[in-house]
Design an enzyme around this catalytic site. Structure first.
Site, mmCIF file in Angstrom:
data_model
loop_
_atom_site.group_PDB
_atom_site.id
_atom_site.type_symbol
_atom_site.label_atom_id
_atom_site.label_comp_id
_atom_site.label_asym_id
_atom_site.label_seq_id
_atom_site.Cartn_x
_atom_site.Cartn_y
_atom_site.Cartn_z
ATOM 1 N N HIS A 1 47.118 31.088 9.214
ATOM 2 C CA HIS A 1 47.307 31.126 7.771
ATOM 3 C C HIS A 1 46.567 32.316 7.158
ATOM 4 C CE1 HIS A 1 46.566 29.188 3.634
ATOM 5 N NE2 HIS A 1 47.875 29.353 3.735
ATOM 6 N N HIS B 1 48.099 36.545 -1.498
ATOM 7 C CA HIS B 1 48.432 35.209 -1.994
ATOM 8 C C HIS B 1 48.450 35.132 -3.511
ATOM 9 C CE1 HIS B 1 47.448 31.127 -3.414
ATOM 10 N NE2 HIS B 1 48.290 30.749 -2.474
#
Length: 256
Positions: A17, A59
């Protein structure tokens, strides 16, 4: 037919991730390199676009949390974003830079904003990475808009509404409706739970598999939970702790 992105010989898609970093350098080339060095063949990243149309692996909508820069990415030119440093040391990577640096690395791309649709598609086209990319988004519309700009298929994952429809149909024992909710995607990427709602259990995994769809669970950082989910038959795990997931898969004989 299984998309090449999902065709992993180990049988478990292990997704790092935002790469692998324990020191705040998420979504940097250094973090992705650390995951590759551990032996990961898959990484997850997010994509925004700069004001002049460059897709970046980041992100947040702003630079504020993870870099020493400030401002909304969509309001800044690439030249300004390029000066920001993740964790004070690492540059923000372009998406095509990530795709081009490791030609065999499979990359899960979460399209975070409508303005990123065109730049994300352009990055995939430029690097010819179709066989090793999964395009996902909470928004089905963003996902479909990205796919419409591609000349070849990529793997895809369900958006929020599709997941909700699948779960509702499954709980109503409507197997055809559950399968229909996932008809446009290759996999179901979901959290193990959402609040008090259990999303992943033996029943939902079986229902997704009956529809011919893989199940990937995010974001799982505890080895005991990793083992539990793998025992349920999930096909992939997304984790911040790539080191721990590697150890779990090694112990289970599922690490190549």
């Amino acid at each position: 037919m299984v998309h090449p992105y999902l065709d992993d010989p180990s049988g478990v898609v292990a997704l790092a991730h935002r790469g692998f970093s324990l020191d705040g350098r998420e979504n940097s080339l250094a973090a992705f390199a650390a995951a590759v060095d551990l032996g990961f063949r898959y990484v997850e990243t997010d994509a925004h676009a700069t004001g002049d149309g460059v897709a970046v692996a980041l992100h947040d909508a702003t630079l504020d949390r993870t870099t020493d820069g400030r401002g909304r990415v969509a309001d800044l030119p690439w030249s300004a974003v390029a000066r920001a440093r993740i964790g004070g040391t690492e540059p923000v990577p372009r998406l095509d830079e990530l795709l081009g640096t490791w030609p065999d690395l499979r990359v899960n791309v979460d399209v975070k904003d409508a303005r990123a649709v065109g730049p994300v598609a352009a990055a995939v086209e430029r690097t010819r990475a179709h066989d090793r990319v999964c395009v996902t988004s909470f928004s089905r519309a963003r996902r479909l808009a990205t796919l419409a700009r591609l000349t070849r298929p990529v793997a895809t994952s369900a958006g929020t509404r599709e997941v909700a429809l699948f779960l509702a149909a499954h709980r109503a024992h409507a197997s055809r409706a559950a399968a229909r909710a996932l008809r446009d995607v290759d996999c179901l990427q979901v959290p193990a739970a959402h609040g008090r709602l259990r999303v992943v259990d033996a029943g939902t995994v079986a229902a997704a598999h009956a529809a011919g769809r893989a199940v990937h669970v995010w974001t799982v950082n505890e080895p005991a939970t990793m083992h539990h989910l793998l025992d349920l038959g999930v096909d992939g795990i997304v984790t911040d702790r790539a080191d721990l997931l590697r150890d779990v898969l090694r112990a289970r004989g599922a690490w190549l």
